[in-house]
Scaffold this active site. Structure first.
Site, short mmCIF file in Angstrom:
data_model
loop_
_atom_site.label_atom_id
_atom_site.label_comp_id
_atom_site.label_asym_id
_atom_site.label_seq_id
_atom_site.Cartn_x
_atom_site.Cartn_y
_atom_site.Cartn_z
N GLY A 11 20.10 -14.15 61.43
CA GLY A 11 19.62 -13.27 62.50
C GLY A 11 19.51 -11.85 61.98
O GLY A 11 20.35 -11.41 61.20
N ARG A 72 15.85 -18.10 59.22
CA ARG A 72 16.78 -19.23 59.08
C ARG A 72 15.94 -20.32 58.41
O ARG A 72 14.84 -20.61 58.86
CB ARG A 72 17.28 -19.69 60.44
CG ARG A 72 17.98 -18.55 61.20
CD ARG A 72 18.71 -19.05 62.41
NE ARG A 72 19.03 -17.98 63.35
CZ ARG A 72 20.12 -17.22 63.29
NH1 ARG A 72 21.02 -17.43 62.34
NH2 ARG A 72 20.34 -16.28 64.17
N ASP A 103 27.71 -15.37 57.94
CA ASP A 103 28.50 -16.36 57.20
C ASP A 103 27.69 -17.59 56.78
O ASP A 103 27.97 -18.19 55.74
CB ASP A 103 29.78 -16.76 57.96
CG ASP A 103 29.51 -17.12 59.41
OD1 ASP A 103 28.32 -17.14 59.79
OD2 ASP A 103 30.47 -17.38 60.14
N THR A 125 25.27 -8.78 60.18
CA THR A 125 25.19 -9.58 61.40
C THR A 125 25.76 -8.77 62.55
O THR A 125 26.76 -8.07 62.37
CB THR A 125 25.93 -10.93 61.26
OG1 THR A 125 26.01 -11.55 62.57
CG2 THR A 125 27.35 -10.78 60.74
N ASP A 127 27.33 -9.86 64.95
CA ASP A 127 28.49 -10.54 65.56
C ASP A 127 29.86 -10.07 65.06
O ASP A 127 30.87 -10.39 65.67
CB ASP A 127 28.39 -12.05 65.32
CG ASP A 127 27.23 -12.66 66.08
OD1 ASP A 127 26.90 -12.14 67.15
OD2 ASP A 127 26.64 -13.65 65.59
N ASP A 129 31.58 -11.31 62.82
CA ASP A 129 32.43 -12.51 62.73
C ASP A 129 32.67 -12.97 61.28
O ASP A 129 33.04 -14.11 61.04
CB ASP A 129 31.80 -13.66 63.55
CG ASP A 129 30.40 -14.01 63.07
OD1 ASP A 129 29.85 -13.28 62.22
OD2 ASP A 129 29.85 -15.02 63.55
N ARG A 171 28.28 -16.52 69.59
CA ARG A 171 28.40 -17.98 69.80
C ARG A 171 29.81 -18.47 69.50
O ARG A 171 30.33 -19.34 70.16
CB ARG A 171 27.40 -18.72 68.91
CG ARG A 171 26.05 -18.91 69.54
CD ARG A 171 25.07 -19.49 68.55
NE ARG A 171 24.90 -18.56 67.42
CZ ARG A 171 24.36 -18.88 66.25
NH1 ARG A 171 23.97 -20.09 66.02
NH2 ARG A 171 24.22 -17.98 65.30
P1 ATP Z 1 23.93 -14.75 61.95
O1 ATP Z 1 25.40 -14.42 61.97
O2 ATP Z 1 23.10 -13.60 62.35
O3 ATP Z 1 23.61 -16.02 62.67
P2 ATP Z 1 23.89 -16.22 59.47
O4 ATP Z 1 23.70 -15.79 58.07
O5 ATP Z 1 25.23 -16.81 59.82
O6 ATP Z 1 23.54 -14.97 60.40
P3 ATP Z 1 22.60 -18.82 59.66
O7 ATP Z 1 21.38 -19.21 60.40
O8 ATP Z 1 23.86 -19.52 59.96
O9 ATP Z 1 22.73 -17.24 59.88
O10 ATP Z 1 22.32 -18.98 58.09
C1 ATP Z 1 21.16 -18.40 57.49
C2 ATP Z 1 20.59 -19.38 56.51
O11 ATP Z 1 21.55 -19.64 55.47
C3 ATP Z 1 20.25 -20.76 57.06
O12 ATP Z 1 19.00 -20.79 57.69
C4 ATP Z 1 20.29 -21.63 55.81
O13 ATP Z 1 19.08 -21.50 55.10
C5 ATP Z 1 21.41 -20.99 55.02
N1 ATP Z 1 22.67 -21.72 55.25
C6 ATP Z 1 23.46 -21.68 56.33
N2 ATP Z 1 24.52 -22.50 56.22
C7 ATP Z 1 24.40 -23.10 55.01
C8 ATP Z 1 25.16 -24.06 54.28
N3 ATP Z 1 26.31 -24.59 54.78
N4 ATP Z 1 24.72 -24.44 53.06
C9 ATP Z 1 23.58 -23.92 52.56
N5 ATP Z 1 22.82 -23.01 53.18
C10 ATP Z 1 23.21 -22.60 54.38
#
Ligand code: ATP
Length: 319
Positions: A11, A72, A103, A125, A127, A129, A171
């Site tokens: 995000g 994503r 994360d 992020t 959040d 978190d 979330r």
């Molecule tokens: P936000 O906190 O804003 O949601 P985020 O980085 O946690 O940000 P995610 O959508 O969870 O957002 O992860 C971003 C991208 O990272 C995913 O679309 C995917 O491509 C990759 N990703 C997430 N989890 C994994 C995982 N366990 N293994 C490999 N790639 C991952």
């Protein structure tokens, strides 16, 4: 010449642009060749690499969103997607990839490291978190936006002697909810970390009304549960009229606050300083008032909990 690429993932968060700007300009000051990757891990797979110079990152410090695009990418989580992303990093001779994200993005970074790509992670992020840092880029702006919206909603609910039930993002973690509830003087905050029954919430609402409160503000974190259903339940079980609002994506947008710009800039510089010291596969954070780093492995294993003092404060101030 050292080649460093930077991307935004997950995000979007206000301040991501400030972080990219700091990474690029600090990298250039070290004589590095700087590249941007468009649309997060999706761009690594598509090979969307763009050369960045000092002017490429002019006029973005104050802009929300992510000028490189953020995404994503489910494809990145497939063996083929990961293999293509790794091959593109090697083909472009990327020495280090700076990933700005949450994360999930860090979990993705760990899979790149396992395939031999050097990564530095920056916490981007709204959040807040991420366990290995006390602060994430975008959090301050999101809380400010939420608080401003809550005051607007408070005006209308007080005019109509109603309760206002406001859902904010989070979330899995209640950071935005807890901070904005304290800053907006909420009468109640509902968090994923602290489950209360609907009956208990209704009782507290009636208690506040009996104390003479003619309007109330209840802040609910997204991860608490179904806030629309809760609003219906409270209206029918207490007889109090409830305004239900979901703040949604407005919490992500807008100009980053000065605090977000400064943290983003400092963390961007810190990332490049690590590279200059030959330290990679690290997550940058801010803990106990100082910028620091930790290995990606240790960062992913860390756990974060809401401050017990802040929880206590939110409860005490609401009574
Ligand atoms: P936000 O906190 O804003 O949601 P985020 O980085 O946690 O940000 P995610 O959508 O969870 O957002 O992860 C971003 C991208 O990272 C995913 O679309 C995917 O491509 C990759 N990703 C997430 N989890 C994994 C995982 N366990 N293994 C490999 N790639 C991952």
């Amino acid at each position: 010449m050292t080649k460093v690429a930077v991307l935004c993932s997950g995000g979007d968060a206000p301040g991501m642009n400030a972080a990219v700007r700091a990474v690029v300009r600090t990298g250039l000051s070290h004589g590095y060749h700087m590249l941007g990757v468009e649309n997060g891990y999706a761009g690594l797979i598509d090979g969307s690499f763009v050369a960045l110079n000092s002017l490429s990152v002019a006029d973005i410090l104050n802009r929300g969103g992510a000028f490189l695009g953020s995404a994503r990418s489910p494809e990145f989580r497939t063996p083929d997607g990961l293999a293509t992303a790794v091959a593109n990093c090697h083909q472009h001779q990327i020495d280090v990839l700076v990933v700005i994200g949450g994360d999930g993005s860090y979990a993705g970074a760990a899979t790149l490291v396992a395939e031999g790509v050097n990564v530095i992670g920056l916490p981007g992020t709204i959040d807040n978190d991420i366990a290995c840092t006390d602060y994430t880029i975008g959090f301050d702006t999101a809380v400010n936006t939420a608080v401003e919206s809550m005051y607007r909603l408070r005006d209308t609910s007080s005019a109509h002697h109603r309760a206002s039930l406001v859902e904010v993002m989070g979330r899995h973690a209640g950071y935005i909810a807890l901070y904005s509830a304290i800053a907006a003087g909420a009468d109640m905050v509902l968090l994923p970390e602290q489950i209360k029954s609907q009956e208990q919430i209704a009782e507290e609402l009636i208690g506040h009304q009996k104390m003479g409160k003619n309007h109330q503000l209840i802040v609910v974190a997204e991860g608490w549960g179904d806030s629309a259903q809760l609003a219906d339940y409270l209206a029918s079980s207490t007889g109090i009229k409830i305004n239900h609002d979901v703040l949604g994506h407005i919490q992500r947008g807008g100009e980053p606050s000065s605090m977000d710009r400064i943290h983003a800039s400092m963390m961007g510089q810190f990332a490049i300083d690590l590279i200059a010291q030959g330290l990679v596969n690290q997550l940058v954070g801010w803990r106990h008032g100082e910028y620091m780093c930790m290995s990606i492995e240790a960062g992913l294993a860390a756990k974060k909990t809401l401050s017990a003092d802040m929880l206590k404060l939110a409860n005490v101030l609401s009574h």
